[in-house]
Design a protein around this motif. Structure first.
Motif, PDB file in Angstrom:
ATOM      1  N   TYR A  39     -11.614 -53.688 -22.051  1.00 49.90           N
ATOM      2  CA  TYR A  39     -10.477 -54.205 -21.245  1.00 49.90           C
ATOM      3  C   TYR A  39      -9.199 -53.823 -21.745  1.00 49.90           C
ATOM      4  N   SER A  40      -8.422 -53.403 -20.690  1.00 47.49           N
ATOM      5  CA  SER A  40      -7.036 -52.889 -21.056  1.00 47.49           C
ATOM      6  C   SER A  40      -6.184 -53.465 -19.672  1.00 47.49           C
ATOM      7  N   GLU A  41      -4.894 -53.431 -19.842  1.00 46.67           N
ATOM      8  CA  GLU A  41      -3.841 -53.736 -18.986  1.00 46.67           C
ATOM      9  C   GLU A  41      -2.908 -52.402 -19.146  1.00 46.67           C
ATOM     10  N   GLU A  42      -3.294 -51.451 -19.689  1.00 45.28           N
ATOM     11  CA  GLU A  42      -2.493 -50.053 -19.768  1.00 45.28           C
ATOM     12  C   GLU A  42      -3.365 -48.980 -18.946  1.00 45.28           C
ATOM     13  N   LEU A  43      -2.710 -48.497 -18.241  1.00 43.38           N
ATOM     14  CA  LEU A  43      -3.250 -47.688 -17.041  1.00 43.38           C
ATOM     15  C   LEU A  43      -3.514 -46.193 -17.697  1.00 43.38           C
ATOM     16  N   TRP A  44      -3.006 -45.659 -18.759  1.00 38.22           N
ATOM     17  CA  TRP A  44      -3.472 -44.551 -19.533  1.00 38.22           C
ATOM     18  C   TRP A  44      -4.798 -44.889 -20.525  1.00 38.22           C
ATOM     19  N   GLU A  45      -4.666 -46.096 -20.964  1.00 37.76           N
ATOM     20  CA  GLU A  45      -5.826 -46.478 -21.745  1.00 37.76           C
ATOM     21  C   GLU A  45      -7.182 -46.622 -21.074  1.00 37.76           C
ATOM     22  N   ALA A  46      -6.898 -47.329 -19.875  1.00 36.73           N
ATOM     23  CA  ALA A  46      -8.156 -47.342 -19.019  1.00 36.73           C
ATOM     24  C   ALA A  46      -8.749 -46.159 -18.343  1.00 36.73           C
ATOM     25  N   ALA A  47      -7.917 -45.248 -18.065  1.00 32.08           N
ATOM     26  CA  ALA A  47      -8.366 -43.938 -17.553  1.00 32.08           C
ATOM     27  C   ALA A  47      -9.190 -43.146 -18.594  1.00 32.08           C
ATOM     28  N   LYS A  52     -14.522 -41.528 -21.105  1.00 33.14           N
ATOM     29  CA  LYS A  52     -15.218 -41.538 -22.081  1.00 33.14           C
ATOM     30  C   LYS A  52     -16.935 -41.894 -21.691  1.00 33.14           C
ATOM     31  N   VAL A  53     -16.738 -42.812 -20.818  1.00 40.23           N
ATOM     32  CA  VAL A  53     -18.128 -43.344 -20.463  1.00 40.23           C
ATOM     33  C   VAL A  53     -18.753 -42.477 -19.143  1.00 40.23           C
ATOM     34  N   LEU A  54     -17.745 -41.860 -18.259  1.00 37.63           N
ATOM     35  CA  LEU A  54     -18.233 -41.468 -17.156  1.00 37.63           C
ATOM     36  C   LEU A  54     -17.813 -39.788 -17.388  1.00 37.63           C
ATOM     37  N   SER A  55     -16.544 -39.417 -16.865  1.00 38.82           N
ATOM     38  CA  SER A  55     -15.968 -38.077 -17.026  1.00 38.82           C
ATOM     39  C   SER A  55     -14.352 -38.036 -16.971  1.00 38.82           C
ATOM     40  N   ALA A  56     -13.581 -37.029 -17.434  1.00 40.87           N
ATOM     41  CA  ALA A  56     -12.471 -37.168 -17.390  1.00 40.87           C
ATOM     42  C   ALA A  56     -11.773 -37.288 -16.139  1.00 40.87           C
ATOM     43  N   ALA A  92      -6.231 -49.310  -6.516  1.00 39.68           N
ATOM     44  CA  ALA A  92      -5.905 -48.172  -7.486  1.00 39.68           C
ATOM     45  C   ALA A  92      -6.780 -46.991  -6.969  1.00 39.68           C
ATOM     46  N   THR A  93      -6.466 -45.707  -7.487  1.00 41.60           N
ATOM     47  CA  THR A  93      -7.006 -44.524  -7.326  1.00 41.60           C
ATOM     48  C   THR A  93      -7.777 -44.142  -8.571  1.00 41.60           C
ATOM     49  N   LEU A  94      -8.966 -43.507  -8.452  1.00 46.58           N
ATOM     50  CA  LEU A  94      -9.533 -42.970  -9.759  1.00 46.58           C
ATOM     51  C   LEU A  94      -9.954 -41.587  -9.150  1.00 46.58           C
ATOM     52  N   ASP A  95      -9.454 -40.519  -9.873  1.00 46.29           N
ATOM     53  CA  ASP A  95     -10.016 -39.128  -9.475  1.00 46.29           C
ATOM     54  C   ASP A  95     -10.568 -38.368 -10.801  1.00 46.29           C
ATOM     55  N   ILE A  96     -11.948 -37.992 -10.427  1.00 44.92           N
ATOM     56  CA  ILE A  96     -12.755 -37.187 -11.373  1.00 44.92           C
ATOM     57  C   ILE A  96     -13.020 -35.722 -10.870  1.00 44.92           C
ATOM     58  N   PRO A  97     -12.163 -35.023 -11.341  1.00 42.91           N
ATOM     59  CA  PRO A  97     -12.285 -33.459 -10.837  1.00 42.91           C
ATOM     60  C   PRO A  97     -13.801 -32.803 -10.781  1.00 42.91           C
ATOM     61  N   ALA A  98     -14.610 -33.173 -11.945  1.00 38.91           N
ATOM     62  CA  ALA A  98     -15.932 -32.945 -11.968  1.00 38.91           C
ATOM     63  C   ALA A  98     -16.830 -33.814 -13.027  1.00 38.91           C
ATOM     64  N   LEU A  99     -17.904 -34.325 -11.926  1.00 36.08           N
ATOM     65  CA  LEU A  99     -18.594 -35.361 -12.889  1.00 36.08           C
ATOM     66  C   LEU A  99     -19.661 -34.621 -13.727  1.00 36.08           C
ATOM     67  N   GLY A 100     -19.975 -35.471 -14.809  1.00 36.72           N
ATOM     68  CA  GLY A 100     -20.857 -34.755 -15.969  1.00 36.72           C
ATOM     69  C   GLY A 100     -22.377 -34.758 -15.375  1.00 36.72           C
ATOM     70  N   PRO A 101     -23.257 -34.571 -16.459  1.00 37.48           N
ATOM     71  CA  PRO A 101     -24.561 -34.261 -16.137  1.00 37.48           C
ATOM     72  C   PRO A 101     -25.343 -35.568 -15.824  1.00 37.48           C
ATOM     73  N   TYR A 102     -25.117 -36.369 -14.717  1.00 40.67           N
ATOM     74  CA  TYR A 102     -25.752 -37.225 -14.744  1.00 40.67           C
ATOM     75  C   TYR A 102     -25.451 -37.742 -12.926  1.00 40.67           C
ATOM     76  N   PHE A 103     -26.266 -38.621 -12.227  1.00 41.63           N
ATOM     77  CA  PHE A 103     -26.233 -39.116 -11.094  1.00 41.63           C
ATOM     78  C   PHE A 103     -25.905 -40.286 -10.967  1.00 41.63           C
ATOM     79  N   THR A 104     -25.110 -41.010  -9.963  1.00 39.96           N
ATOM     80  CA  THR A 104     -24.796 -42.179 -10.086  1.00 39.96           C
ATOM     81  C   THR A 104     -24.851 -42.809  -8.694  1.00 39.96           C
ATOM     82  N   VAL A 105     -25.042 -44.284  -8.622  1.00 43.09           N
ATOM     83  CA  VAL A 105     -25.209 -45.239  -7.391  1.00 43.09           C
ATOM     84  C   VAL A 105     -24.343 -46.082  -7.588  1.00 43.09           C
ATOM     85  N   CYS A 106     -23.007 -45.976  -6.771  1.00 38.66           N
ATOM     86  CA  CYS A 106     -22.052 -46.862  -7.095  1.00 38.66           C
ATOM     87  C   CYS A 106     -22.014 -47.917  -5.735  1.00 38.66           C
TER      88      CYS A 106
END
Length: 353
Positions: A39-47, A52-56, A92-106
């Motif tokens: 849980y975070s209210e800091e933008l940089w920390e949340a990113a 760490k859980v998804l991709s950079a 907010a906007t979340l931008d992931i340049p390249a997803l890691g070795p996984y599939f997701t259903v969002c």
């Protein structure tokens, strides 16, 4: 003790942060409420934590001056499938340049998320339309205010191995899904039911999954539901009969192997199960899977051992020696070498995690 409290690649320790605001009534799914990742209210920390859980990723507010940003992520991991819940609170906007070795259903549980997929497709994901991602693609997600999402993450290697068994042949190309998933269509009820089953198994303390049982069956239900329902470059191969004798032979032999994996399987017995000669079945395996039947049996046994060691809980009395011998490995030294080569860690390291 719950099997699901022992997450693998996800660290569920609470970060030291401010007192969190009251969760809205819609809020976190009950099954995940006790599994906070951050849980975070800091933008940089949340990113950073999302990365760490998804991709950079980079994370920006739609209106930088808007107050009320509070990011939270909850999640559990089975073996090769994770159930996650991400809430950014404000637009907010979340931008992931390249997803890691996984599939997701969002799957947004409220509001909407406008998705820009690496294939150049842009569409709106909402409570009746989900986003399906494939490894290595770029993804930009524009979240509206109050638009949390439920994410089902499937590790790439697990889905590749499962689809290979279903088809009875090697996959010449990576799996690539169409990004739009219509959750309101009648066939999608099977997917919704599978997700609800996973939610129930995670929620109830005395469920089979919580005690380390039936995890493989639940994961295969979710993977098969996605593969059969969602268009992909292998969807036609799955849904239409094959005229290839080799594929049929391999598929039938693989079914026999799965049913007798803990027993001694001779080539004569395996060939007899599909009414083919030993030479013919060896050739079929080489043509379709690129390996011999013996190598395939060894691979499946290594997978089964990894599953059993992963699911073991403290107090179960599970030992590497007993598990290895039960699945046909009598020489523990050579077994450990093969296991490390396949999984990148020793059997005892898997058991201790």
């Amino acid at each position: 003790m719950s099997r699901l409290s022992r997450l693998r690649s996800i660290d569920i320790r609470r970060t030291r942060g401010p007192v969190r605001r009251k969760v809205r009534s819609r809020g976190v799914p009950p099954a995940l409420a006790e599994h906070e990742i951050f849980y975070s209210e800091e933008l940089w920390e949340a990113a950073f934590m999302v990365g760490k859980v998804l991709s950079a990723a980079t994370l920006d507010l739609r209106r930088p001056e808007e107050p009320g940003f509070a990011a939270s992520l909850f999640g559990v991991q089975l073996r090769d499938i994770s159930l996650l819940y991400l809430d950014l609170t404000v637009a907010a906007t979340l931008d992931i340049p390249a997803l890691g070795p996984y599939f997701t259903v969002c799957m947004p549980t409220n509001g909407r998320v406008v998705c820009e997929h690496g294939s150049g497709i842009a569409f709106e994901a909402n409570t009746v339309r989900a986003l399906v991602t494939s490894p290595g693609t770029a993804l930009t997600m524009h979240f509206d205010h109050d638009s949390p999402i439920l994410v089902l993450r499937i590790e790439e290697q697990a889905l590749l191995a499962y689809l290979t068994r279903l088809l009875g042949r090697r996959l010449p190309h990576p799996i690539s899904f169409a990004p739009e998933f219509d959750l309101a269509a009648e066939p999608a009820m099977r997917w919704n039911t599978a997700v609800q089953l996973l939610h129930a198994e995670v929620f109830y303390p005395d469920s089979l999954v919580q005690h380390g049982h039936g995890i493989g069956a639940v994961e295969e239900l979710l993977m098969s539901s996605l593969l059969y329902l969602q268009p992909s470059n292998y969807h036609a191969d799955l849904t239409r009969p094959t005229n290839s004798t080799g594929r049929r032979v391999v598929r039938e032999a693989a079914e026999y192997i799965e049913a007798h994996l803990g027993e001694r399987i001779s080539m004569a017995t395996l060939a007899g199960s599909v009414h083919m000669s030993v030479r013919s079945i060896q050739q079929a395996f080489r043509d379709e899977l690129g390996m011999s039947p013996v190598a395939y049996i060894r691979e499946r046994r290594l997978n089964r051992i990894r599953d059993e060691l992963t699911d073991a809980m403290p107090g179960d009395g599970v030992t590497v020696t007993a598990v290895a011998q039960r699945w046909g490995f009598q020489h523990l030294g050579s077994f450990s070498v093969e296991y490390r080569k396949r999984w990148g860690e020793s059997p005892s390291e898997t058991l201790r995690r």
